[in-house]
Every structure is written in C-alpha cells, then in structure tokens.
Scaffold this motif. Structure first.
Motif: not given
Length: 370
Positions: A327-349
């Motif tokens: 529900w948190f991810f569905l109700d807060h799509p911008d926050e979910a996108a930010r977390m997804g970008e953080n995960g991607r950055r961690a993979i790259e680094e």
C-alpha cells in the motif's frame, strides 16, 4: 599460443544458469579461456563462445542423478580434458576428488551453506537431517583442503572455507549491469501488481506472499516453478490464489518485462539457517531493474535494503506487514520511484558483476600459473 581449457560441471543447474553460464563461463571466455560447460541439456551447443556438452535432459529420481548421472558426467568431463575443472553441486564432491587424483586442477563453487540448507530439506526425514548435515560438512571440509581453489557466493560462506583453503575467493552473485534494466514506466498496468521471480516453496514465503496480495487487493506475478508439488497444491487451494498470475518459467527478457510491470518485488524468505546470511540474487535483480523491494528483516538484508534506502523490510511471517508495504508503494509512487532509483544506483556503485568476474579471472590466472 595454446589457450588454457577450463570446464564447468553441473548435474543440477540449467544449461543457461545465470551464475554459471551467463556470468562465470562467459566472463572466462571473454578473458581468453577456452571454456566448456558439462550439464544436463538435450543437445550440445555453442553460445557466446562457451561450448556446452549435453548429458541429456535431467529427469528421473534424485538417486539416479547421483549414481548413473554422476558417472556420465565424470566420463564427459574426462573427454573434455581440461586444464581446470570448476564444479557447482555438492553432489559432485566425489567427482572433484576423482579429477584431483587424475592430476587436474579443481575448483568447488559453493552457492549455498549446504549443511545448514540440509536442515530444511523437505525430502529428508527430520530425524536424519542433523546427521546428514554433519556428514556433509565433514565431507566438504575434507575435500576443500584438497581442491586447488574454492569459490563462494557470499562472504559468510567464504569465512568457513577460507579457514580450510587459502585459495578461497568470494565471488558474489551480483547482477550484470543493464541485463534487467528497462525504462521504468509509471503506468496503470504496473500500479496494482507485485512480483516474485524464482523457485517457490513454503520457506521462501509463497503462502505469505499470496495472502499479502489478497489483503492488498493486487495481482501477484509469479515467475518460476514450485520446488515440490505439495506446496503448489496447498498454494492453489488458498483463497488468495485468485490474485496470482502464474507465469511459469521465464527467460531473462521475460523476467525484465515482469519486473517492469510491478510496483515492488518480494524476497521474503523465512528465517531458515541458510537464509539469514544469504544474498539472494533476486534481491539485487530487483534493485538492478529500479524496482523497490519488500524483503525479510534479517540484519544483513536490512543493511542492504534500508542502508541503501531502496525498499521496506518486514517480518517474513506477517502478511499484513507485507500488505502495508505494498500500500505504501502504491499510495506514494514518487517515493517508490525514488527508492527504485536508489537501488539501481547501489547496483551501479557496489553490487554488480564486473568486479566479481575480475576476482574469478584472477583466481584462474593464479591457479593456472602454479
């Protein structure tokens, strides 16, 4: 100049297994090794420079695989006549020792903490598990001292083997950069779905995931197969099964599509002895695709997920907590996108295959120069 010939061996894994074929074998070929893979497959083939030697389709009983199957693999391994053999299944320990007696260099790739894994094997009667786990650990320790090198999939496993063999190297099963990375979409087609990709069973949280999807009223996209028919039969009888989209086995492009259609990815293994120190490949694959994760609240997983602010950790036995995360991810799509970008950055680094492949190549260079 003659290329060093190296050969990977497995009776358990698929011909295009991600760790063995796509990562290790392809990396070794690209590093200049003549690379072979003996595996349960229907026919021989060459792909990405790797020569795959087919043992026939894997079928029949586990006993058959560990008797006639091992003999067939051993004969094919000798036919390849490699300079170095690298095997991936604990049931091949005796094959590895036989190859050593032939004067070959041998590497054991330890994917799991096998003695601890045995303690949760449903096909072994509980009364026998501790004894079998004890004997397996003794056999692993005996063999590890005699092999030329050990490759482990996690630092926790490597700590045990480094005490036995100075050539024990941790090669984390991190994802290949960009393999699963699609342009993330903010569309309604992924707004009400979560996913799990991999082998499914009770201790990997399948029943809790189904219940969580039911509570959150979302689709659960399942890519993969059940490890046993009993758990599948129980799962399909659950009321929440109506929320499941059972996709079956997926190839890598199909996995990428499922991740792109999901609002979050599940990795909610139960606190089994071989899970709490594991580094599940799917956790890093979700992160690689820019997908926020819902993960078990083990200390190591908290360090990865919460430390990189790329998801939410929950009690793996609590479907309501999982539903709240959805529900948190569905109700807060911008926050979910930010977390997804953080995960991607961690993979790259930090968490990608390139430096892990370099460690594997360095081990081979050392062993083949000795």
């Amino acid at each position: 100049m003659k290329l060093n010939k190296v050969c990977h061996l497995s009776t358990v894994h698929a011909p295009k297994d991600t760790r063995i074929f796509s990562k290790e074998c392809v990396t070794l070929h690209e590093a200049g090794y003549e690379t072979h893979f003996v595996v349960a497959a229907q026919e021989d083939f060459i792909e990405k420079g790797v020569s795959v030697h087919a043992l026939g389709r894997r079928n029949g009983s586990r006993l058959g695989r560990m008797t006639a199957g091992l003999l067939r693999l051993y004969r094919e391994a000798l036919n390849v006549d490699a300079d170095l053999y690298h095997f991936h299944d604990p049931e091949l320990l005796l094959v590895g020792l036989l190859l050593k007696r032939k004067g070959k260099r041998v590497v054991y790739d330890v994917h799991e903490d096998v003695p601890r894994q045995i303690l949760t094997k449903s096909y072994i009667a509980p009364i026998f598990r501790k004894g079998i786990a004890f004997l397996m650990e003794k056999l692993e320790h005996y063999a590890a001292k005699r092999f030329d090198g050990i490759v482990t999939a996690t630092p926790f496993i490597n700590k045990r083997f480094l005490a036995l063999n100075a050539n024990s190297v941790n090669v984390n099963n991190y994802p290949i950069l960009n393999e699963l990375s699609l342009q993330r979409q903010r569309t309604s087609r992924k707004a009400s779905a979560v996913c799990f990709v991999g082998v499914m069973n009770e201790i990997r949280g399948i029943f809790q995931m189904i219940r969580a999807a039911e509570l959150a009223d979302v689709k659960l996209l399942l890519g993969g197969t059940f490890s046993n028919e009993g758990d599948r039969a129980k799962a399909v009888r659950l009321s929440g099964w109506s929320h499941v989209v059972d996709l079956g086995f997926l190839d890598r492009p199909q996995v990428a599509e499922v991740l792109d259609q999901s609002a979050a990815g599940f990795v909610v293994y139960h606190a089994a002895p071989n899970h709490i120190h594991a580094q599940p490949n799917k956790l890093f694959e979700y992160m690689s695709s820019g997908l926020p994760v819902i993960a078990s609240h083990f200390p190591l997983w908290r360090e990865i997920v919460e430390g990189n602010d790329c998801g939410i950790c929950v009690d793996p036995l609590d479907p309501e907590a999982m539903a709240k995360a959805i529900w948190f991810f569905l109700d807060h799509p911008d926050e979910a996108a930010r977390m997804g970008e953080n995960g991607r950055r961690a993979i790259e680094e930090k968490y990608n295959w390139r430096p892990e492949g370099d460690k594997l190549v360095a081990l081979y260079e050392r062993l083949l120069q000795e």
